[in-house]
Design an enzyme around this catalytic site. Structure first.
Site, PDB file in Angstrom:
ATOM      1  N   CYS A 382       3.877  -0.253   2.262  1.00  0.00           N
ATOM      2  CA  CYS A 382       4.235   0.502   3.462  1.00  0.00           C
ATOM      3  C   CYS A 382       5.699   0.245   3.818  1.00  0.00           C
ATOM      4  O   CYS A 382       6.580   0.758   3.147  1.00  0.00           O
ATOM      5  CB  CYS A 382       3.261   0.188   4.590  1.00  0.00           C
ATOM      6  SG  CYS A 382       3.158   1.561   5.760  1.00  0.00           S
ATOM      7  N   HIS A 519      -1.722   1.279   2.432  1.00  0.00           N
ATOM      8  CA  HIS A 519      -2.111  -0.144   2.458  1.00  0.00           C
ATOM      9  C   HIS A 519      -3.290  -0.381   1.513  1.00  0.00           C
ATOM     10  O   HIS A 519      -4.444  -0.321   1.946  1.00  0.00           O
ATOM     11  CB  HIS A 519      -2.522  -0.548   3.876  1.00  0.00           C
ATOM     12  CG  HIS A 519      -1.383  -0.633   4.836  1.00  0.00           C
ATOM     13  ND1 HIS A 519      -0.641  -1.770   5.002  1.00  0.00           N
ATOM     14  CD2 HIS A 519      -0.858   0.281   5.665  1.00  0.00           C
ATOM     15  CE1 HIS A 519       0.301  -1.557   5.900  1.00  0.00           C
ATOM     16  NE2 HIS A 519       0.197  -0.314   6.323  1.00  0.00           N
ATOM     17  N   GLU A 521      -4.400  -3.062   0.414  1.00  0.00           N
ATOM     18  CA  GLU A 521      -5.144  -4.295   0.711  1.00  0.00           C
ATOM     19  C   GLU A 521      -6.438  -4.036   1.476  1.00  0.00           C
ATOM     20  O   GLU A 521      -7.363  -4.848   1.420  1.00  0.00           O
ATOM     21  CB  GLU A 521      -4.260  -5.300   1.472  1.00  0.00           C
ATOM     22  CG  GLU A 521      -3.873  -4.928   2.900  1.00  0.00           C
ATOM     23  CD  GLU A 521      -2.588  -4.101   2.993  1.00  0.00           C
ATOM     24  OE1 GLU A 521      -2.273  -3.368   2.036  1.00  0.00           O
ATOM     25  OE2 GLU A 521      -1.919  -4.177   4.037  1.00  0.00           O
TER      26      GLU A 521
HETATM   27  N1  GLN Z   1       7.324   0.848  10.344  1.00  0.00           N
HETATM   28  C1  GLN Z   1       7.046   1.692   9.240  1.00  0.00           C
HETATM   29  C2  GLN Z   1       6.526   3.057   9.686  1.00  0.00           C
HETATM   30  O1  GLN Z   1       6.046   3.193  10.775  1.00  0.00           O
HETATM   31  C3  GLN Z   1       6.072   1.041   8.288  1.00  0.00           C
HETATM   32  C4  GLN Z   1       4.724   0.797   8.886  1.00  0.00           C
HETATM   33  C5  GLN Z   1       3.889  -0.169   8.098  1.00  0.00           C
HETATM   34  O2  GLN Z   1       4.416  -0.911   7.280  1.00  0.00           O
HETATM   35  N2  GLN Z   1       2.591  -0.224   8.351  1.00  0.00           N
HETATM   36  O3  GLN Z   1       6.577   4.003   8.933  1.00  0.00           O
END
Ligand code: GLN
Length: 560
Positions: A382, A519, A521
């Site tokens: 992410c 994600h 995970e």
């Molecule tokens: N801050 C980034 C976004 O909002 C990544 C978010 C995250 O890593 N869950 O796109």
């Protein structure tokens, strides 16, 4: 109440952090191993409507489900220990319960009647419990908080009423307490358990089974004493001993007779449990042949609870290669000063996890560059993918001021930006995002499909063309830069089915460099490690030169 499902309510006493979530998940695992269909629900006493906007320092990780619910991290344990799929019906907070009662009141549903905790709030709680019970043989309901808290009283009152309504063969109360060993007295103490059960009984709940968290096996006399004071049978007093690996808990509970007792109390006829896969898993975790060291470069490193699923997924990733995964947490802010390289030395691979806000971003960019240049396996999740894109744009594609608009709204090269509108396949509609809209309401959340490009690392790891992964972010890769970065070698190996959203990036001529916007995970299980984590750990192991685990015991050692 007419319902075929049986219910198990899990409460906790004495202190928090005794492992109620793991206990509930382990009960689920045991019942599933006996052939029952189970699900697990968490009822949280806090007033926040969901944990989406809660600080990970205070609350731990926000776990995301396929249907896009931002929920308590215990739902992660539930999914990892059972095959149940969690969703928005598996986690309710006091805030959410009140929100729906107040909405009904405003709508006039109560016809002007006085709206009260009993019956309106407790009725709503009972209603949401039933929502999660659909299609399962047993629903396990974990009540957050500790007995004696003011906040959990409506939940306890609701589950008290619940058993009265469904009958005692259909509902069971399990209470988790602490039995501490007091060194100066040289013995374990049962008084905290007695007090906690007394408190529970004073609100009308007589526990059926006690799980006693302790650092040692409880002797029969101790169990008998607890049984006598707490008004349960001796066989209902279960030792919940500390474990080295969380996946040992179901086996320990089974050895203590917990699942037999549960099916006896609930009068369920089942086959005997099949626990071979758990035994095999635990044997592997106890004595791995190899070891790798992974540097996690993040902001919340002081509290590993905030990376719960990540830590578990890394551990699962080591299982196929018989490899212990040691984590080295590196505070990304500390990478912003001199001598930062030394902090990454010794790591076989580097992972930059998800995150929000500008703090420590510069350090993460340095870590991604370090991994790219020195050909150290890199996994960006992410925010970690966005960081890899920024670093590549700046240092390879010649855009020195490239950034994400999250951190620099005025950047001349917004390689990561806020996509104003995008087609949402899930709802078949155009979604709009805007910087000023309410926090918490503008994220891309939950499962989205992704198409993998042939001939890429991602495609070879997944061995499939279509995947579905869970998201939780606002910002996206900016397609205006796609061609320029591709010319310099960046590969866009995962895209939304319409090709508009970049989901995975990778670099060739590197042992393993991959970033994903989702994600992974959240979808890893001990019995089915996530392919990206298994691939990453395999790359780290190769980078380490197949380093042996110093604690490995050949021939029958460590339970193998
Ligand atoms: N801050 C980034 C976004 O909002 C990544 C978010 C995250 O890593 N869950 O796109």
């Amino acid at each position: 109440m007419n319902c075929k499902t049986k219910f198990i309510f899990v409460t906790g006493g004495v202190i928090s952090s005794l492992g109620k979530g793991l206990a509930s998940a382990s009960i689920g695992a045991l019942l599933e191993s006996r052939g029952l269909r189970v699900s697990i629900q968490k009822l949280d006493p806090y007033i926040n409507v969901d944990p989406g906007t809660m600080n990970p320092f205070q609350h731990g990780e926000v776990y995301v489900t396929d249907d896009g619910a931002e929920s308590d991290l215990d739902l992660g344990h539930y999914e990892r220990f059972t095959s149940a799929t969690m969703g928005k019906h598996n986690n309710f907070t006091t805030g959410k319960i009140y929100h729906s009662v107040i909405t009904k009141e405003r709508r006039g549903d109560y016809l002007g009647g006085t709206v009260q905790v009993i019956p309106h709030i407790t009725d709503e709680i009972k209603r949401v419990i039933l929502l999660a019970a659909d299609g399962v043989d047993v629903l396990i309901v974990e009540i957050g908080g500790t007995i004696g808290d003011i906040e959990s009283l409506p939940f306890l009152e609701a589950i008290r009423q619940f058993k009265a309504e469904v009958g005692k063969e259909n509902a069971l109360y399990i209470h988790l307490t602490l039995v501490p060993y007091i060194g100066t007295a040289g013995e374990v103490k049962t008084k905290p358990t007695q007090h906690s059960v007394k408190e529970l009984r004073s609100i009308g709940i007589q526990p059926d089974i006690l799980l006693c968290r302790t650092d040692r096996s409880l002797a029969r006399e101790i169990k008998a004493k607890i049984a006598l004071f707490c008004n349960v049978g001796v066989d209902a007093v279960i030792t919940a001993k500390d474990v080295r690996h969380i996946y040992e808990v179901p086996l320990n509970f089974h050895a203590e007779g917990l699942d037999d007792k549960i099916v006896e109390c609930l009068r369920i006829w089942t086959r005997s449990p099949r626990l071979e896969v758990w035994e095999d898993l635990v044997a592997r975790l106890r004595n791995p042949r190899h070891e790798v060291i992974i540097a996690i470069v993040g902001k919340y490193i002081d509290l590993t609870e905030s990376y719960k699923s990540l830590n578990e997924a890394l551990c699962h990733g080591g299982i196929p290669g018989d490899c212990a995964v040691s984590l080295k947490y590196v505070d990304s802010e500390k990478l912003e000063g001199d001598g930062w390289e030394a902090m990454l030395e010794g790591a076989d691979a580097i992972l930059v996890p998800g995150g929000f806000g500008p703090r420590g971003v510069a350090g993460k960019i340095r870590a991604a560059g370090y991994a790219r240049e020195r050909k150290i396996p890199y996994f960006g999740i992410c925010l970690g993918m966005q960081i890899a894109v920024i670093e590549f744009a700046r240092n390879v594609a010649g855009l020195p001021a490239a950034h994400s608009v999250e951190f620099d709204a005025a950047t001349p090269d917004p390689v990561i930006y806020l996509m104003k509108s995008w087609y949402d396949e899930k709802t078949d509609s155009l979604q709009c995002r805007d910087v000023d809209s309410e926090k918490g309401g503008t994220m891309r959340l939950g499962a989205y499909p992704c198409r993998l490009v042939d001939g890429t690392l991602a495609r070879s790891i997944y061995r499939r063309q279509r995947i579905s992964e869970r998201h939780r972010h606002r910002f996206e890769f900016n397609n205006a830069y796609k061609e320029r970065l591709a010319e310099k070698g960046m590969i866009f190996s995962g895209l939304s089915p319409d090709g508009e959203l970049v989901e995975i990036v990778e670099l060739p001529d590197h042992p393993w460099f991959l970033g994903c916007q989702f994600h992974p995970e959240f979808k890893s299980r001990p019995m089915a490690p996530h392919p990206l984590f298994a691939g990453f750990i395999a790359a780290a192991l190769a980078a380490s030169g197949n380093r042996p685990n110093p604690d490995y015991k050949a021939e029958g050692g460590g339970g193998r």
